[in-house]
Design a protein around this motif. Structure first.
Motif: not given
Length: 424
Positions: A46-67
């Motif tokens: 719902g729109p009032k929940d501002h927690t980050v979707p877990p997929v963002i943190e998964e992407l961040k790990v992959k981006a770091k690994a890719a430089g």
């Protein structure tokens, strides 16, 4: 008057080309496939929940690994602004996922720039390092509902020295990022000395978001859409923070704001070009598949004109953006300030225009959530207001043009015109 500088070269360097390929692969292999997961999470919560979707943190790990991390900051990535421009543009294709996935999201980028330039070593260690690591998020509290905040000298929030502390009172709004539970620090702009010269009354200070008296009252929607990170209205009620939280020195708030907003504005413009490119790609795909009145939309003259105009406008804006980035690299933010105003008044308008055309050829589907066009439009229409509305940037451009020394060509042409008028 010719404004092309000798030696100006926008060709992509080998380093930028390598990043460009890797980031393109990252987008196609990881980011675009993750968009449905991101949207499903937000819809479920719902729109009032501002927690980050877990997929963002998964992407961040992959981006770091890719430089592919902290590309926006030359001291971290080794990239110039001109080299970063096409990379930021790629991230603009998926505005809600890609910038944060590579830790190049606003307002954190501007805040990291500010901390890099003006923070003490202790402040950098406490706040800049976790921001660079992507462990926390931040917000920048300048805009106020009661005054025209495009002129930072109007800011009314007070930050008054009281012994070893500053006491902050005021109301801010459109504080992007403050609703995110990961947001831990606010950079707050306020008036420390109302009796000083107009450009020396303001200062900036670091305020941990959990400080007593910081009251986040609501997150404002943009055209009815609640961003995951939120755009908040915040009341500061006798908020007390140590004097060592001050950034740089008293009275430097206006100068810090100008230093922060220069690169931040051009980064927004780079991403806006990516959004426009995505809209154009969707438009081209749609008109080749959709049949109306017995033939594909792509064969309709008015549709072809929309596609051609969109390509022209995007490429023109890109060249202006590259010129501004090149000038920042070669001569610094101050020398590029008019160019930054030019691209800030051009890029959002181009994005809005191209996205609007794409919506039109999609028909009713274009204003639905089945396509990203409606949200892209909302964000880029808002961009014509934040970081200075179009009118303020146009005023800057006009003032520079009116104050510019005439070139020999302009002087000769003016004399010729005056002579012709007198003779007549």
């Amino acid at each position: 008057m010719c404004h092309i500088v000798a030696g100006m070269d926008f060709a992509m360097s080998a380093k930028a080309a390598d990043y460009h390929k890797r980031l393109t692969d990252f987008m196609t292999e990881h980011v675009f496939p993750a968009e449905s997961s991101y949207e499903a999470y937000r819809e479920e919560r719902g729109p009032k929940d501002h927690t980050v979707p877990p997929v963002i943190e998964e992407l961040k790990v992959k981006a770091k690994a890719a430089g592919l991390w902290n590309l926006f900051l030359p001291s971290e990535s080794g990239l110039t602004n001109l080299e970063y421009a096409p990379l930021a543009e790629i991230s603009g294709w998926s505005l809600e996922l890609a910038p944060e996935a590579i830790n190049c999201q606003a307002p954190d980028t501007g805040n990291m720039e500010t901390l890099h330039l003006f923070a003490t070593e202790a402040q950098r260690k406490q706040w800049l390092e976790p921001l660079l690591a992507g462990d926390i998020r931040s917000a920048f509290a300048m805009t106020e509902p009661a005054v025209a905040s495009s002129d930072a000298r109007n800011i009314e929030t007070t930050m008054l020295r009281d012994g070893a502390d500053y006491v902050i009172n005021g109301r801010k709004w459109w504080i992007s990022g403050a609703a995110d539970p990961r947001c831990k620090i606010l950079i707050v702009m306020g008036r420390t000395n109302p009796d000083a010269a107009s450009h020396a009354q303001q200062s900036m200070i670091l305020v941990p978001i959990d400080t007593p008296g910081v009251d986040i009252q609501r997150s404002l929607p943009v055209f009815g859409w609640q961003d995951q990170h939120g755009h908040c209205e915040i009341v500061f009620d006798n908020v007390r923070v140590p004097a060592e939280n001050l950034l740089h020195e008293e009275g430097s708030g206006f100068a810090i704001a100008q230093a922060r907003l220069g690169p931040g504005r051009i980064h927004h413009c780079m991403r806006a070009l990516g959004a426009a490119e995505r809209a154009l790609a969707l438009m081209v795909d749609r008109v080749q598949k959709r049949v109306a009145f017995g033939k594909p939309l792509a064969e309709q003259g008015v549709v072809r004109e929309s596609i051609a105009k969109s390509r022209n406008e995007i490429d023109q804006a890109r060249l202006l953006c590259e010129k501004a980035a090149w000038t920042i690299d070669q001569q610094g933010n101050k020398a590029a300030h008019v160019l930054v105003s030019q691209i800030k008044s051009v890029a959002p308008q181009v994005a809005c225009t191209v996205i609007d055309r794409a919506i039109q050829v999609h028909g009713a589907a274009g204003i639905s959530d089945d396509f990203p066009l409606a949200r892209l439009y909302g964000w880029h229409r808002a961009m014509r207001l934040f970081d200075g509305p179009d009118e303020v940037h146009m005023r800057t451009i006009a003032r520079a043009e009116l104050g510019r020394e005439k070139s020999p060509l302009a002087s000769a042409a003016s004399r010729q015109s005056s002579t012709a008028v007198t003779s007549a």
